[in-house]
Design a protein around this motif. Structure first.
Motif, mmCIF file in Angstrom:
data_model
loop_
_atom_site.group_PDB
_atom_site.id
_atom_site.type_symbol
_atom_site.label_atom_id
_atom_site.label_comp_id
_atom_site.label_asym_id
_atom_site.label_seq_id
_atom_site.Cartn_x
_atom_site.Cartn_y
_atom_site.Cartn_z
ATOM 1 N N LEU A 152 3.759 1.052 1.554
ATOM 2 C CA LEU A 152 3.457 2.466 1.335
ATOM 3 C C LEU A 152 2.591 2.661 0.097
ATOM 4 O O LEU A 152 1.686 3.493 0.097
ATOM 5 C CB LEU A 152 4.748 3.275 1.236
ATOM 6 C CG LEU A 152 5.632 3.241 2.487
ATOM 7 C CD1 LEU A 152 6.932 3.989 2.237
ATOM 8 C CD2 LEU A 152 4.905 3.807 3.696
ATOM 9 N N SER A 153 2.848 1.879 -0.962
ATOM 10 C CA SER A 153 2.056 2.017 -2.193
ATOM 11 C C SER A 153 0.629 1.503 -2.006
ATOM 12 O O SER A 153 -0.251 1.823 -2.800
ATOM 13 C CB SER A 153 2.732 1.290 -3.350
ATOM 14 O OG SER A 153 2.796 -0.096 -3.079
ATOM 15 N N ASP A 154 0.383 0.738 -0.943
ATOM 16 C CA ASP A 154 -0.970 0.250 -0.650
ATOM 17 C C ASP A 154 -1.729 1.174 0.298
ATOM 18 O O ASP A 154 -2.786 0.813 0.802
ATOM 19 C CB ASP A 154 -0.904 -1.150 -0.034
ATOM 20 C CG ASP A 154 -0.515 -2.210 -1.050
ATOM 21 O OD1 ASP A 154 -0.781 -2.004 -2.250
ATOM 22 O OD2 ASP A 154 0.053 -3.239 -0.643
ATOM 23 N N GLY A 155 -1.168 2.358 0.572
ATOM 24 C CA GLY A 155 -1.862 3.323 1.422
ATOM 25 C C GLY A 155 -1.411 3.327 2.860
ATOM 26 O O GLY A 155 -1.918 4.089 3.681
ATOM 27 N N ASN A 196 1.367 3.716 6.077
ATOM 28 C CA ASN A 196 2.336 4.748 6.443
ATOM 29 C C ASN A 196 3.630 4.079 6.912
ATOM 30 O O ASN A 196 3.770 2.854 6.844
ATOM 31 C CB ASN A 196 1.745 5.678 7.514
ATOM 32 C CG ASN A 196 1.306 4.926 8.759
ATOM 33 O OD1 ASN A 196 1.913 3.945 9.155
ATOM 34 N ND2 ASN A 196 0.232 5.386 9.380
ATOM 35 N N ALA A 245 4.685 0.069 7.600
ATOM 36 C CA ALA A 245 5.831 -0.579 6.956
ATOM 37 C C ALA A 245 6.785 -1.161 7.991
ATOM 38 O O ALA A 245 7.303 -2.268 7.808
ATOM 39 C CB ALA A 245 6.556 0.427 6.059
ATOM 40 N N THR A 300 -4.832 1.537 6.558
ATOM 41 C CA THR A 300 -4.731 0.119 6.245
ATOM 42 C C THR A 300 -5.198 -0.706 7.437
ATOM 43 O O THR A 300 -5.312 -0.225 8.546
ATOM 44 C CB THR A 300 -3.280 -0.270 5.914
ATOM 45 O OG1 THR A 300 -2.460 0.039 7.036
ATOM 46 C CG2 THR A 300 -2.780 0.457 4.698
#
Length: 116
Positions: free
Chosen positions: A2-5, A7, A11, A100
């Motif tokens: 999630l911190s890498d963009g 959703n 994940a 991503t």
């Protein structure tokens, strides 16, 4: 993820891929995937159905030619194409418009596999 963009679906796919690496006897990409997803900004939910389907040559006639009146419960004729991969890649990209790439989504599972 999630911190890498990514959703929530990114994940979930990454988590499933990690499980395939660390618990291959308990899960695999050979299964099916069904999900109802309501992406941010969309007016309604979308269903992803990655259910195993028969191969294109598995016709009723082909089954009957092998001496069966109905689909056998076991054996080569009853094998389906895994649905997880189908729903998890093109479905993810088309329906969820993730920011991503699958390379990023699968980066951690691949790193874990290399360490084993």
């Amino acid at each position: 993820m999630l911190s890498d963009g990514g959703n929530a679906i990114d994940a979930a796919i990454a988590a499933d891929a990690v499980l395939c690496v660390v618990y291959p006897h308990m899960t695999s990409v050979g299964g099916d995937l069904m999900a109802i997803v309501w992406a941010a900004g969309e007016s309604s939910p979308v269903g992803l159905i990655g259910a195993g389907r028969s191969g294109e040559l598995a016709t009723i006639d082909a089954v009957r030619e092998r001496g069966h009146e109905q689909m056998p419960a076991r054996g080569a004729l009853s094998i389906t194409v895994p649905g997880t991969v189908e729903a998890g890649t093109p479905g993810r990209e088309a329906v969820l418009r993730s920011n991503t790439t699958m390379t990023l989504v699968l980066e951690e599972p691949l790193r874990i596999k290399v360490k084993q």
